[in-house]
Scaffold this motif. Structure first.
Motif, PDB file in Angstrom:
ATOM      1  N   GLN A 290      45.951  46.716  43.915  1.00 46.93           N
ATOM      2  CA  GLN A 290      45.782  45.286  43.573  1.00 46.93           C
ATOM      3  C   GLN A 290      44.690  44.723  44.520  1.00 46.93           C
ATOM      4  OE1 GLN A 290      47.398  43.458  41.235  1.00 46.93           O
ATOM      5  NE2 GLN A 290      45.889  41.804  41.728  1.00 46.93           N
ATOM      6  N   VAL A 291      44.511  45.127  45.742  1.00 51.49           N
ATOM      7  CA  VAL A 291      43.304  44.632  46.481  1.00 51.49           C
ATOM      8  C   VAL A 291      42.108  45.020  45.710  1.00 51.49           C
ATOM      9  CG1 VAL A 291      42.195  44.724  48.579  1.00 51.49           C
ATOM     10  CG2 VAL A 291      44.561  44.338  48.532  1.00 51.49           C
ATOM     11  N   CYS A 292      41.841  46.361  45.602  1.00 50.34           N
ATOM     12  CA  CYS A 292      41.046  46.691  44.836  1.00 50.34           C
ATOM     13  C   CYS A 292      40.418  46.095  43.574  1.00 50.34           C
ATOM     14  CB  CYS A 292      40.989  48.327  44.350  1.00 50.34           C
ATOM     15  SG  CYS A 292      39.584  49.123  44.041  1.00 50.34           S
ATOM     16  N   LEU A 293      41.329  45.707  42.816  1.00 51.19           N
ATOM     17  CA  LEU A 293      41.210  45.339  41.412  1.00 51.19           C
ATOM     18  C   LEU A 293      40.466  43.621  41.838  1.00 51.19           C
ATOM     19  CD1 LEU A 293      44.270  45.850  39.323  1.00 51.19           C
ATOM     20  CD2 LEU A 293      42.101  46.597  38.716  1.00 51.19           C
ATOM     21  N   GLU A 294      41.183  42.936  42.942  1.00 50.92           N
ATOM     22  CA  GLU A 294      40.774  41.684  43.103  1.00 50.92           C
ATOM     23  C   GLU A 294      39.324  41.846  43.818  1.00 50.92           C
ATOM     24  OE1 GLU A 294      43.684  40.494  45.995  1.00 50.92           O
ATOM     25  OE2 GLU A 294      45.296  40.036  44.563  1.00 50.92           O
ATOM     26  N   SER A 295      39.122  42.695  44.526  1.00 56.73           N
ATOM     27  CA  SER A 295      37.771  42.975  45.040  1.00 56.73           C
ATOM     28  C   SER A 295      36.585  42.905  44.014  1.00 56.73           C
ATOM     29  CB  SER A 295      37.732  43.903  46.290  1.00 56.73           C
ATOM     30  OG  SER A 295      36.393  44.189  46.712  1.00 56.73           O
ATOM     31  N   ALA A 296      36.975  43.912  43.075  1.00 54.37           N
ATOM     32  CA  ALA A 296      36.020  44.056  41.998  1.00 54.37           C
ATOM     33  C   ALA A 296      35.784  42.814  41.153  1.00 54.37           C
ATOM     34  CB  ALA A 296      36.670  45.264  41.169  1.00 54.37           C
ATOM     35  N   ALA A 297      37.027  41.955  40.838  1.00 55.19           N
ATOM     36  CA  ALA A 297      36.700  41.099  40.111  1.00 55.19           C
ATOM     37  C   ALA A 297      35.909  40.039  40.710  1.00 55.19           C
ATOM     38  CB  ALA A 297      38.114  40.229  39.996  1.00 55.19           C
ATOM     39  N   ALA A 298      36.047  39.912  42.072  1.00 55.46           N
ATOM     40  CA  ALA A 298      35.218  38.965  43.074  1.00 55.46           C
ATOM     41  C   ALA A 298      33.778  39.162  42.678  1.00 55.46           C
ATOM     42  CB  ALA A 298      35.524  38.846  44.270  1.00 55.46           C
ATOM     43  N   ARG A 299      33.395  40.629  42.670  1.00 53.29           N
ATOM     44  CA  ARG A 299      32.122  41.245  42.616  1.00 53.29           C
ATOM     45  C   ARG A 299      31.436  40.953  41.321  1.00 53.29           C
ATOM     46  NH1 ARG A 299      29.902  43.852  46.704  1.00 53.29           N
ATOM     47  NH2 ARG A 299      31.794  44.171  47.746  1.00 53.29           N
ATOM     48  N   LEU A 300      32.308  40.804  40.318  1.00 50.07           N
ATOM     49  CA  LEU A 300      31.964  40.813  38.920  1.00 50.07           C
ATOM     50  C   LEU A 300      31.767  39.230  38.532  1.00 50.07           C
ATOM     51  CD1 LEU A 300      33.478  43.604  37.064  1.00 50.07           C
ATOM     52  CD2 LEU A 300      31.189  43.565  37.433  1.00 50.07           C
ATOM     53  N   GLY A 301      32.369  38.490  39.360  1.00 50.97           N
ATOM     54  CA  GLY A 301      32.309  37.020  39.117  1.00 50.97           C
ATOM     55  C   GLY A 301      33.176  36.802  37.933  1.00 50.97           C
ATOM     56  N   VAL A 302      34.227  37.367  37.983  1.00 52.35           N
ATOM     57  CA  VAL A 302      35.173  37.120  36.721  1.00 52.35           C
ATOM     58  C   VAL A 302      36.647  36.735  37.699  1.00 52.35           C
ATOM     59  CG1 VAL A 302      34.521  38.717  35.266  1.00 52.35           C
ATOM     60  CG2 VAL A 302      36.339  39.402  36.873  1.00 52.35           C
ATOM     61  N   PRO A 303      37.357  35.712  36.825  1.00 55.78           N
ATOM     62  CA  PRO A 303      38.482  35.461  37.578  1.00 55.78           C
ATOM     63  C   PRO A 303      39.549  36.383  37.823  1.00 55.78           C
ATOM     64  CG  PRO A 303      38.015  34.093  35.459  1.00 55.78           C
ATOM     65  CD  PRO A 303      37.181  35.316  35.443  1.00 55.78           C
ATOM     66  N   ALA A 304      39.808  37.527  37.274  1.00 50.94           N
ATOM     67  CA  ALA A 304      40.568  38.604  37.678  1.00 50.94           C
ATOM     68  C   ALA A 304      40.522  39.681  36.851  1.00 50.94           C
ATOM     69  CB  ALA A 304      42.253  38.010  37.446  1.00 50.94           C
ATOM     70  N   LEU A 305      41.037  40.790  37.313  1.00 53.23           N
ATOM     71  CA  LEU A 305      40.898  42.025  36.428  1.00 53.23           C
ATOM     72  C   LEU A 305      42.185  42.686  36.740  1.00 53.23           C
ATOM     73  CD1 LEU A 305      37.647  44.007  37.838  1.00 53.23           C
ATOM     74  CD2 LEU A 305      38.142  43.107  35.398  1.00 53.23           C
ATOM     75  N   SER A 306      42.580  43.604  35.763  1.00 56.29           N
ATOM     76  CA  SER A 306      43.859  44.152  35.683  1.00 56.29           C
ATOM     77  C   SER A 306      43.620  45.559  35.393  1.00 56.29           C
ATOM     78  CB  SER A 306      44.879  43.586  34.880  1.00 56.29           C
ATOM     79  OG  SER A 306      44.449  43.711  33.343  1.00 56.29           O
ATOM     80  N   LEU A 307      44.751  46.431  35.484  1.00 58.19           N
ATOM     81  CA  LEU A 307      44.665  47.870  34.934  1.00 58.19           C
ATOM     82  C   LEU A 307      44.438  47.842  33.406  1.00 58.19           C
ATOM     83  CD1 LEU A 307      47.721  49.197  37.019  1.00 58.19           C
ATOM     84  CD2 LEU A 307      45.183  49.779  37.588  1.00 58.19           C
ATOM     85  N   ALA A 308      44.724  46.851  32.612  1.00 59.35           N
ATOM     86  CA  ALA A 308      44.542  46.903  31.396  1.00 59.35           C
ATOM     87  C   ALA A 308      43.116  46.734  30.814  1.00 59.35           C
ATOM     88  CB  ALA A 308      45.356  45.747  30.528  1.00 59.35           C
ATOM     89  N   ASN A 309      42.204  46.056  31.966  1.00 59.66           N
ATOM     90  CA  ASN A 309      40.838  45.921  31.854  1.00 59.66           C
ATOM     91  C   ASN A 309      40.063  47.386  32.100  1.00 59.66           C
ATOM     92  OD1 ASN A 309      41.281  42.866  33.231  1.00 59.66           O
ATOM     93  ND2 ASN A 309      41.106  43.280  31.164  1.00 59.66           N
ATOM     94  N   MET A 310      40.795  48.278  32.610  1.00 61.86           N
ATOM     95  CA  MET A 310      39.988  49.537  32.726  1.00 61.86           C
ATOM     96  C   MET A 310      39.610  50.450  31.500  1.00 61.86           C
ATOM     97  SD  MET A 310      39.437  49.420  35.985  1.00 61.86           S
ATOM     98  CE  MET A 310      39.240  47.712  35.968  1.00 61.86           C
ATOM     99  N   ASP A 311      38.669  50.893  31.582  1.00 60.71           N
ATOM    100  CA  ASP A 311      38.576  52.228  30.348  1.00 60.71           C
ATOM    101  C   ASP A 311      39.279  53.614  30.532  1.00 60.71           C
ATOM    102  OD1 ASP A 311      36.890  50.542  28.583  1.00 60.71           O
ATOM    103  OD2 ASP A 311      35.820  50.371  30.258  1.00 60.71           O
TER     104      ASP A 311
END
Length: 786
Positions: A502-523
């Motif tokens: 969860q911390v990793c997803l939040e950190s990546a979202a912040a770096r990408l400038g998007v509100p949130a990332l979830s596991l469903a957003n992964m390829d």
């Protein structure tokens, strides 16, 4: 209205139990629509997800139709329970639904009830080591009422405690081994009721829902990160430690856990360790100061330490003087704080908070969920402290203390240590790119690393940029044992994995400038599958596969050693084979010819200890603590590398193999000889001489490998690659030979998920994905394609 489904499964023993139910919030009921029991002898990790998919297909239910996941928490097979919990966490976190847990034994009891059995019942699960997990129940038309908490006991001892010819129905997988032992204690249930089935799990969920202990619609309450297996004991290492520390025999203060407070060559201000009998007199003295006439004497303290339902921790200053202690009694699912005191000179430094948290952590692993204590009515400061830990007064014990002062009874949740994830501090984005990308470059791949004692996650994009990486190190949990304890490592991975992701997803979202990332957003979702500690690997594999299944994306498995090869790309993204790589870590020492990415030839490896092992063992012999590498390195920088001529094992063997065992023995022999002669050990000189012996062989063999292969690039990998003297020696050698040297950044030397992500991206782009029947593997050959 569209049905709301709950998916339930359990792998705590030799079967996979699967259930699919419909939730009704109006009646708090679970209607079972599908139930399975599938034989899976030691194969639940390979069969679970395919079986779940088949169940949903037959019921015509899509993944996104699952509104809640339920899983069996055990007790049962250690590995089986972890596979179940890790898989459930992966599914629930990817689907973003609540995760509820129920007792495997309760599920069996509800099956007995559903089959029409009434009266008393006993469910026995196999605990291995000639032990059982026994729980008694009362079965009625309305319920399967549990009469006692989970515990573990020797099968023979428990059987002898039961009355012969008793009117009790006995079930559970322990009967596969012990049917003869228990057949006279009651009647044995039909064999088909000895193990759980999906319907039993769903009935247990319904009962817990109606009792108010769970709510399958409450996602906040049932965050997947919060669910833990049923633990009925501490790990073997911790139990053995308690036995040793409770003995009044003299301790060897030169080695072992006594020096667990030393980290990276520097002493911590306060060291926390389980209380030992050698300090009982110190406790009694502090008791007399803090408790007055209610103080315990030394004998009472000593009597407490060996008891398995007790936990005692102590705090020491840098001189080894006891400055605080706390103890608790775990009974009926609650921790009762018995004692807590801190030397007045050390108060207001957070010591009491840490001590009580350490006791609470042990209590949690022994099944406690709440905590209670008594405090003097006049001690408003202590009451305020406990209130800060969310304790609240629930009553008074009149004239409780020896001077007849009242005691205020306070109760609250377990006061666990507030750290980032599962009691561990996170290292976040040490290997991540520094600048935010202008847009998202697919594919986005989440990688997980859990091969040893770090729980790590990283996200990489299609350009090979590490968007986020998170590492939770377990070092504090292993340090006092002088090395990694596999059982503790596996437990901590189960606790930490959701939080780390969860911390990793939040950190990546912040770096990408998007509100949130979830596991469903992964390829794709990837993980380390081998080599490593199998109990640790299986957690990452089970979680990653389950998350990939729930997110409906490919699963990519990665060889841990290949990850260390790729770690050099973090420093030099454009590096290309051929090259020679030296892999030096706690578990591996080898030279690898990388002819191309995915095409590897092992030129030589250690025939016994790895370099990291040798550093740890020498550090332990010197009483320096764990991990040994950083401590030896810092000491060596102050010493004379020529002071002691230790052997250079296999320097002239004519091949590229290594051996560290003889060197380690030579150092320990030298240490013992010096002590026998009464000589004071020159720690810096010993460390420098030992380190030089290791480095001389490593560099000489690496130079031979470069000459034989003709490679013009040399790289490092593994935890020992962070050693400054080793890096400097390789720099000199490569400069002399005119070979380009690439070394991973220090943050990428130890185990991390960024290196796993780099491999996963290549494998994904090459179409090298894996099925959901993949499993963890303790050993693997780097040369063999996978």
């Amino acid at each position: 209205m569209k049905p709301t489904y709950i998916l339930a499964f359990d792998t705590a023993n030799e079967v996979i139990a699967l259930g699919l139910g419909i939730l009704s919030s109006e009646t708090r009921s679970v209607e079972c629509v599908a139930s399975r029991r599938i034989p899976a002898h030691r194969a639940s990790n390979t069969q679970l997800l395919p079986a779940i998919q088949e169940l949903l297909n037959e019921a015509g239910v899509a993944r996104d139709g699952v509104a809640c996941v339920a899983c069996g928490r055990g007790p049962g097979s250690f590995t089986g329970v972890r596979i179940c919990i890790a898989s459930a966490k992966g599914v629930a976190q990817a689907l973003r639904v609540p995760l509820v847990g129920v007792s495997t034994l309760d599920a069996i009891a509800w099956q007995l009830q559903a089959a029409g059995h009434r009266g008393r019942a006993l469910v026995l699960a196999d605990a291995m080591r000639k032990e059982v997990y026994p729980v008694r129940y009362e079965l009625s038309d309305q319920a399967a009422e549990r009469l006692e908490p989970d515990t573990v006991v020797k099968a023979q001892t428990f059987a002898e405690s039961l009355a012969h010819g008793d009117d009790v129905l006995i079930a559970g997988d322990a009967l596969e081994k012990y049917a003869e032992l228990f057949q006279n204690a009651g009647s044995l249930a039909p064999r088909e009721l000895w193990t759980p089935e999906g319907a039993g799990l769903l009935a247990a969920v319904q009962a817990a829902w109606r009792a108010g202990t769970i709510d399958p619609f409450d996602a906040r309450r049932h965050d997947p990160a919060l669910l833990l297996p049923v633990y009925t004991r501490l790990s073997d290492a911790e139990e053995n430690e308690r036995v040793r520390l409770s003995s009044s025999e003299p301790k060897n203060l030169r080695t072992g856990v006594q020096h667990a407070g030393v980290r990276d060559g520097e002493a911590q201000e306060i060291v926390y360790r389980p209380l030992d009998a050698a300090h009982a007199a110190d406790v009694a003295q502090l008791e007399a100061t803090a408790m007055g006439t209610d103080a315990w004497n030394e004998h009472l303290v000593v009597d407490e330490l060996p008891r398995k339902d007790r936990s005692w921790w102590a705090a020491y200053d840098t001189s080894g003087t006891l400055v605080g202690y706390a103890g608790g009694w775990i009974t009926d699912g609650q921790l009762q704080i018995l004692k807590i005191a801190v030397d007045p000179a050390f108060r207001r430094r957070g010591i009491a908070r840490v001590l009580i948290a350490r006791v609470a952590s042990d209590a949690r692993d022994l099944g406690a969920r709440t905590c209670s204590l008594e405090v003097r009515a006049s001690n408003l400061g202590a009451q305020s402290f406990y209130a800060s830990l969310d304790f609240a007064p629930i009553g008074t014990r009149p004239h409780y203390y020896s001077d007849r002062e009242d005691a205020v009874i306070m109760e609250g949740p377990l006061p666990l240590e507030e750290r980032d994830v599962a009691g561990m501090t996170l290292r976040v984005d040490a290997a991540a790119m520094q600048d935010a990308p202008a847009n998202v470059a697919h594919p986005l791949i989440l990688a997980i690393e859990s091969s040893c004692d770090e729980t790590a996650a990283a996200i990489i994009d299609g350009k090979g940029e590490i968007l986020a990486d998170t590492v939770a190190s377990q070092i504090d949990f292993h340090a006092r044992f002088g090395g990694v304890v596999p059982e503790i490592a596996s437990r901590k991975h189960v606790e930490a994995i959701c939080g780390v992701v969860q911390v990793c997803l939040e950190s990546a979202a912040a770096r990408l400038g998007v509100p949130a990332l979830s596991l469903a957003n992964m390829d794709a979702i990837s993980c380390t599958y081998a080599p490593g500690l199998v109990g640790a690997l299986v957690v990452g594999v089970a979680y990653a596969k389950a998350a990939a299944w729930a997110a409906d994306v490919p699963f990519v498995r990665v060889n841990h050693l290949e990850g260390h090869l790729y770690a050099n790309k973090i420093a030099t993204p454009d590096m290309t084979p051929p090259m020679v790589v030296s892999l030096v870590s706690g578990g591996h020492t080898m030279l690898v010819h990388v002819r191309d990415w995915g095409d590897y030839r092992i030129l030589g490896s250690t025939i016994d200890d790895a370099v990291g092992e040798a550093f740890d063992k020498v550090a332990k012999a010197l009483g320096l603590g764990y991990p040994g590498g950083p401590i030896i390195s810092k000491l060596a920088a102050q010493g004379n590398a020529k002071a002691v001529r230790f052997p250079r094992a296999m320097m002239h063997s004519g091949d590229l193999r290594f051996s560290l065992s003889g060197l380690k023995t030579a150092v320990i022999t030298y240490i013992n000889q010096q002590r026998a002669e009464g000589a004071e050990l020159n720690l810096p000189d010993i460390a420098a001489s030992f380190q030089a012996a290791v480095i001389d062989v490593q560099v000489a063999k690496a130079e031979t490998a470069l000459r034989e292969t003709g490679a013009r690039e040399f790289c490092l990998g593994g935890g020992v690659a962070a050693n400054p003297a080793l890096r400097a020696a390789y720099e000199r050698m490569c400069r002399k030979r005119g070979v380009r040297l690439t070394m991973p950044p220090l943050s990428a030397c130890t185990d991390n998920a960024a290196m796993i992500a780099l491999v996963a991206l290549d494998r994904f782009n090459q179409g090298k994905t894996s099925g959901l029947d993949a499993d963890a593997c303790a050993h693997t050959n780097l040369e063999e394609p996978y």
